[in-house]
Design a protein around this motif. Structure first.
Motif, PDB file in Angstrom:
ATOM      1  N   LEU A  25       0.382  -1.506  -0.064  1.00 52.78           N
ATOM      2  CA  LEU A  25      -0.040  -0.388   0.123  1.00 52.78           C
ATOM      3  C   LEU A  25       0.863   1.565   0.347  1.00 52.78           C
ATOM      4  O   LEU A  25       0.505   1.955  -0.595  1.00 52.78           O
ATOM      5  CB  LEU A  25      -1.119   0.022   0.873  1.00 52.78           C
ATOM      6  CG  LEU A  25      -2.081  -0.989   1.479  1.00 52.78           C
ATOM      7  CD1 LEU A  25      -2.809  -0.707   2.012  1.00 52.78           C
ATOM      8  CD2 LEU A  25      -2.810  -0.845  -0.215  1.00 52.78           C
ATOM      9  N   HIS A  28       2.009   2.007  -2.500  1.00 52.43           N
ATOM     10  CA  HIS A  28       1.021   2.874  -4.021  1.00 52.43           C
ATOM     11  C   HIS A  28       0.771   4.200  -3.676  1.00 52.43           C
ATOM     12  O   HIS A  28      -0.314   4.309  -3.898  1.00 52.43           O
ATOM     13  CB  HIS A  28      -0.190   1.966  -4.448  1.00 52.43           C
ATOM     14  CG  HIS A  28       0.383   1.022  -4.661  1.00 52.43           C
ATOM     15  ND1 HIS A  28       0.906   0.821  -6.497  1.00 52.43           N
ATOM     16  CD2 HIS A  28       1.152  -0.383  -5.191  1.00 52.43           C
ATOM     17  CE1 HIS A  28       1.121  -0.343  -7.234  1.00 52.43           C
ATOM     18  NE2 HIS A  28       1.531  -1.314  -6.259  1.00 52.43           N
ATOM     19  N   ILE A  30      -0.416   5.047  -0.513  1.00 50.03           N
ATOM     20  CA  ILE A  30      -1.811   4.393   0.118  1.00 50.03           C
ATOM     21  C   ILE A  30      -1.636   5.107   1.342  1.00 50.03           C
ATOM     22  O   ILE A  30      -0.713   4.156   2.342  1.00 50.03           O
ATOM     23  CB  ILE A  30      -2.627   3.590  -0.461  1.00 50.03           C
ATOM     24  CG1 ILE A  30      -2.757   3.298  -1.659  1.00 50.03           C
ATOM     25  CG2 ILE A  30      -4.170   3.200   0.463  1.00 50.03           C
ATOM     26  CD1 ILE A  30      -3.687   2.461  -2.447  1.00 50.03           C
ATOM     27  N   PHE A  97      -2.893  -7.248  -5.345  1.00 52.06           N
ATOM     28  CA  PHE A  97      -2.623  -5.900  -4.665  1.00 52.06           C
ATOM     29  C   PHE A  97      -3.862  -5.492  -6.414  1.00 52.06           C
ATOM     30  O   PHE A  97      -4.274  -4.607  -6.355  1.00 52.06           O
ATOM     31  CB  PHE A  97      -2.113  -5.458  -4.549  1.00 52.06           C
ATOM     32  CG  PHE A  97      -1.970  -3.564  -4.285  1.00 52.06           C
ATOM     33  CD1 PHE A  97      -2.784  -3.099  -4.313  1.00 52.06           C
ATOM     34  CD2 PHE A  97      -1.800  -2.274  -5.885  1.00 52.06           C
ATOM     35  CE1 PHE A  97      -2.440  -1.549  -3.607  1.00 52.06           C
ATOM     36  CE2 PHE A  97      -1.952  -1.896  -6.075  1.00 52.06           C
ATOM     37  CZ  PHE A  97      -2.623  -0.694  -4.655  1.00 52.06           C
ATOM     38  N   ALA A  98      -2.661  -5.737  -7.593  1.00 49.80           N
ATOM     39  CA  ALA A  98      -3.097  -5.246  -8.787  1.00 49.80           C
ATOM     40  C   ALA A  98      -4.423  -5.216  -9.055  1.00 49.80           C
ATOM     41  O   ALA A  98      -5.416  -5.124  -9.628  1.00 49.80           O
ATOM     42  CB  ALA A  98      -2.016  -6.547 -10.191  1.00 49.80           C
ATOM     43  N   SER A 101      -6.759  -3.976  -7.180  1.00 51.18           N
ATOM     44  CA  SER A 101      -7.173  -2.743  -8.267  1.00 51.18           C
ATOM     45  C   SER A 101      -7.739  -2.437  -9.279  1.00 51.18           C
ATOM     46  O   SER A 101      -8.523  -1.727  -9.436  1.00 51.18           O
ATOM     47  CB  SER A 101      -5.749  -2.077  -8.478  1.00 51.18           C
ATOM     48  OG  SER A 101      -5.064  -1.787  -7.369  1.00 51.18           O
ATOM     49  N   ASN A 102      -7.587  -3.628 -10.406  1.00 54.50           N
ATOM     50  CA  ASN A 102      -8.734  -4.306 -11.735  1.00 54.50           C
ATOM     51  C   ASN A 102     -10.363  -3.845 -11.122  1.00 54.50           C
ATOM     52  O   ASN A 102     -10.801  -3.439 -11.730  1.00 54.50           O
ATOM     53  CB  ASN A 102      -7.856  -5.099 -12.035  1.00 54.50           C
ATOM     54  CG  ASN A 102      -6.532  -5.060 -12.863  1.00 54.50           C
ATOM     55  OD1 ASN A 102      -6.513  -3.767 -13.024  1.00 54.50           O
ATOM     56  ND2 ASN A 102      -6.122  -5.873 -12.965  1.00 54.50           N
ATOM     57  N   ILE A 104     -11.575  -3.296  -8.283  1.00 58.47           N
ATOM     58  CA  ILE A 104     -12.156  -1.824  -8.672  1.00 58.47           C
ATOM     59  C   ILE A 104     -12.397  -0.686  -9.219  1.00 58.47           C
ATOM     60  O   ILE A 104     -13.513   0.170  -9.605  1.00 58.47           O
ATOM     61  CB  ILE A 104     -11.257  -1.308  -7.309  1.00 58.47           C
ATOM     62  CG1 ILE A 104     -11.380  -2.233  -5.636  1.00 58.47           C
ATOM     63  CG2 ILE A 104     -11.899   0.641  -6.740  1.00 58.47           C
ATOM     64  CD1 ILE A 104      -9.605  -0.941  -4.469  1.00 58.47           C
ATOM     65  N   ASP A 105     -11.362  -0.816 -10.350  1.00 57.76           N
ATOM     66  CA  ASP A 105     -11.759  -0.508 -11.351  1.00 57.76           C
ATOM     67  C   ASP A 105     -13.339  -0.738 -12.061  1.00 57.76           C
ATOM     68  O   ASP A 105     -13.887   0.424 -12.409  1.00 57.76           O
ATOM     69  CB  ASP A 105     -10.748  -0.365 -12.390  1.00 57.76           C
ATOM     70  CG  ASP A 105      -8.923   0.551 -12.481  1.00 57.76           C
ATOM     71  OD1 ASP A 105      -9.700   1.261 -10.835  1.00 57.76           O
ATOM     72  OD2 ASP A 105      -8.107   0.427 -12.282  1.00 57.76           O
TER      73      ASP A 105
END
Length: 136
Positions: A25, A28, A30, A97-98, A101-102, A104-105
């Motif tokens: 985090l 990135h 955060i 994490f990636a 993130s995808n 969430i997008d």
């Protein structure tokens, strides 16, 4: 329009956030300063619009919330259960994490479509992970 408030909730007692997760985090940008686990029971009477489970156990044990939120399961193998070298463990945390993130997008795209609650649920169901898939 949805107001997004992300909270990490555990169904079991946890007293700290995994240091590998904190490291990812921070890389990135955060803020992790006030990050701490919260028990599921703290949210049972909250007005929640969307519940997203990230592990099979939580998906299976997720309670029913009073206002009948939208549910989605974006299942991932628990990176904290990973064994191996420090580098291998960090790779798994980076991958999860990636992937989160995808997802969430994707969630943001769906929520910005200005569609009905039922259509949001249908779209999320289309992209959800079946519990057996996340165990692979």
């Amino acid at each position: 329009m949805y107001k997004i408030n992300v909270t990490e909730i555990y169904h079991e007692s946890h007293f700290f956030v995994n240091p590998h997760a904190i490291e990812v985090l921070k890389r990135h940008d955060i803020d992790t300063e006030n990050l701490h686990p919260k028990h599921l029971n703290q949210f049972l009477n909250e007005d929640i619009d969307i519940v997203i489970s990230l592990c099979d156990k939580m998906h299976e044990q997720c309670p029913t919330f009073p206002n009948k939120p939208i549910y989605a399961h974006f299942g991932f193998n628990d990176p904290a259960a990973m064994t191996g070298t420090e580098s291998e463990i960090q790779q798994v945390f980076n991958k999860v994490f990636a992937e989160i993130s995808n997802r969430i997008d994707l969630l943001l795209v769906v929520l910005n479509k200005n569609i009905s609650r039922m259509d949001v649920q249908t779209e999320l169901d289309t992209h959800a992970t079946k519990p057996s898939e996340s165990s692979k």
